[in-house]
Design a protein around this motif. Structure first.
Motif, short mmCIF file in Angstrom:
data_model
loop_
_atom_site.label_atom_id
_atom_site.label_comp_id
_atom_site.label_asym_id
_atom_site.label_seq_id
_atom_site.Cartn_x
_atom_site.Cartn_y
_atom_site.Cartn_z
N ILE A 38 0.84 -1.19 0.00
CA ILE A 38 0.00 0.00 0.00
C ILE A 38 0.88 1.24 0.00
O ILE A 38 1.82 1.34 0.79
N ASP A 39 0.59 2.20 -0.87
CA ASP A 39 1.28 3.50 -0.91
C ASP A 39 0.88 4.28 0.34
O ASP A 39 -0.31 4.51 0.58
N VAL A 40 1.86 4.69 1.12
CA VAL A 40 1.59 5.39 2.38
C VAL A 40 1.99 6.86 2.32
O VAL A 40 2.09 7.53 3.35
N SER A 41 2.16 7.40 1.12
CA SER A 41 2.60 8.79 0.98
C SER A 41 1.58 9.80 1.50
O SER A 41 1.93 10.95 1.76
N ALA A 42 0.32 9.39 1.69
CA ALA A 42 -0.71 10.30 2.20
C ALA A 42 -1.08 9.99 3.65
O ALA A 42 -2.10 10.44 4.14
N VAL A 43 -0.22 9.23 4.34
CA VAL A 43 -0.45 8.94 5.75
C VAL A 43 0.21 10.05 6.57
O VAL A 43 1.38 10.36 6.38
N ASN A 44 -0.57 10.65 7.46
CA ASN A 44 -0.07 11.73 8.32
C ASN A 44 0.23 11.19 9.71
O ASN A 44 -0.53 10.38 10.24
N LYS A 45 1.31 11.68 10.29
CA LYS A 45 1.63 11.36 11.68
C LYS A 45 1.16 12.50 12.56
O LYS A 45 1.46 13.66 12.27
N VAL A 46 0.43 12.17 13.61
CA VAL A 46 -0.13 13.19 14.50
C VAL A 46 0.15 12.81 15.95
O VAL A 46 0.49 11.67 16.27
N ASP A 47 -0.02 13.79 16.83
CA ASP A 47 0.26 13.58 18.25
C ASP A 47 -0.96 13.08 19.00
O ASP A 47 -1.33 13.61 20.05
N HIS A 48 -1.60 12.06 18.48
CA HIS A 48 -2.71 11.36 19.13
C HIS A 48 -2.42 9.87 18.99
O HIS A 48 -1.84 9.44 17.99
N PRO A 49 -2.82 9.05 19.94
CA PRO A 49 -2.51 7.62 19.87
C PRO A 49 -3.26 6.92 18.76
O PRO A 49 -4.37 7.33 18.38
#
Length: 123
Positions: A80-91
């Protein structure tokens, strides 16, 4: 002659969750260890389509920690292409699954109310 089937990217949008399950079909109070897996309806569909040779991409939020990194690695392993996955400060959202055995039904409990996907915002 052009290929009659043009591959287009299939984009899925949805929550990626970590599933925790007691080993050996035990109930949670009996467990000393847990197995974990990453999934979610949309991610599971994207992984299945990638397995069949389709180009897929997941749009989601994951936690900005080692759990989120592991979720991204799992998506990559499925192709799966993960280029549009955002990392955020929530679990990352979790769910606990006691797998049924014999006549005992499976049980599930979700822990995702304040999770990374619950806090997604349009970009």
């Amino acid at each position: 002659m052009k290929d009659s089937k043009q591959h287009k990217k299939i984009v899925s949008f949805g929550e990626v969750l970590m599933r925790l399950s007691p080993a050996e079909n035990r109930k949670l109070p009996q467990a000393k260890t847990m197995d974990f897996y990453f999934g979610g309806t949309e991610m599971n569909v994207a992984a299945s389509l990638a397995y069949f040779g389709e180009q897929t991409q997941q749009i989601t939020n994951v936690s900005n920690d080692l759990v989120g990194d592991a979720a991204i690695a799992a998506m990559r392993q499925f192709g799966i292409d993960v280029s549009a996955v955002n990392k955020v400060d929530h679990p990352l959202g979790l769910y606990f699954l006691e797998v049924g055995s014999g006549l005992r039904a499976s049980k599930i409990a979700y822990n995702r109310l304040h999770g990374s996907f619950a806090n997604i915002t349009p970009q």
